[in-house]
Design a protein around this motif. Structure first.
Motif, PDB file in Angstrom:
ATOM      1  N   ILE A  29       0.961  -1.084  -0.183  1.00 33.10           N
ATOM      2  CA  ILE A  29      -0.128   0.057  -0.011  1.00 33.10           C
ATOM      3  C   ILE A  29       0.882   1.281  -0.096  1.00 33.10           C
ATOM      4  N   GLN A  30       2.002   1.241   0.915  1.00 30.82           N
ATOM      5  CA  GLN A  30       2.987   2.435   0.720  1.00 30.82           C
ATOM      6  C   GLN A  30       3.482   2.564  -0.440  1.00 30.82           C
ATOM      7  N   VAL A  31       4.103   1.480  -1.084  1.00 30.74           N
ATOM      8  CA  VAL A  31       4.759   1.615  -2.595  1.00 30.74           C
ATOM      9  C   VAL A  31       3.850   1.917  -3.661  1.00 30.74           C
ATOM     10  N   ILE A  32       2.695   1.575  -3.627  1.00 31.93           N
ATOM     11  CA  ILE A  32       1.613   1.915  -4.511  1.00 31.93           C
ATOM     12  C   ILE A  32       0.959   3.428  -4.296  1.00 31.93           C
ATOM     13  N   SER A  33       0.804   3.843  -3.075  1.00 36.45           N
ATOM     14  CA  SER A  33       0.470   5.209  -3.080  1.00 36.45           C
ATOM     15  C   SER A  33       1.710   6.047  -3.368  1.00 36.45           C
TER      16      SER A  33
END
Length: 131
Positions: A29-33
């Motif tokens: 989620i952090q990487v995609i955001s």
């Protein structure tokens, strides 16, 4: 920076996660955001500002984030993921299509379109020069 979705969002919009998937999902989620922010930056936009201007847009960004997480989690990490596979017999024929060729994080053009991050290009070419 804030993330565009949570583990709870992934479970509500997609499916219940196993305990090992939850750890991976938190990182994804952090990487995609951040990846979505960078895609927006490439076209001169700021997703965080767009969400502030239009609160309904937050659900669109959340949905895209969950879609990318789900697709990434469905990708096998111990073998090449195939979406189609065909075999032959006496003629020795094998063919298949990979889910994500080359692996890694993949954001589809349709998802970028949903976020308004794809520019339509237009232009004029003068074939014979100016008069």
């Amino acid at each position: 920076m804030t993330v565009f979705a949570t583990i709870e969002d992934v479970e509500l919009l997609w499916r219940t996660l196993k305990s090992d998937e939850k750890v991976r999902t938190a990182e994804l989620i952090q990487v995609i955001s951040d990846s979505l922010r960078e895609e927006a930056f490439k076209v001169g936009k700021d997703l965080d500002v767009m969400i502030e201007q239009r609160p309904s847009f937050q659900n669109v960004v959340k949905s895209v984030t969950v879609d990318v997480v789900a697709r990434t989690l469905m990708t096998s990490t111990d073998q090449e993921p195939m979406t189609q596979f065909a075999e032959g017999a006496m003629g020795y024929s094998v063919s298949g299509s990979y889910l994500i060729p080359g692996g890694g994080l993949f954001i589809k053009n349709s998802e970028l379109n949903r976020l308004g991050l794809r520019r339509q290009r237009f232009g004029v070419i003068t074939l014979y020069g100016e008069d």
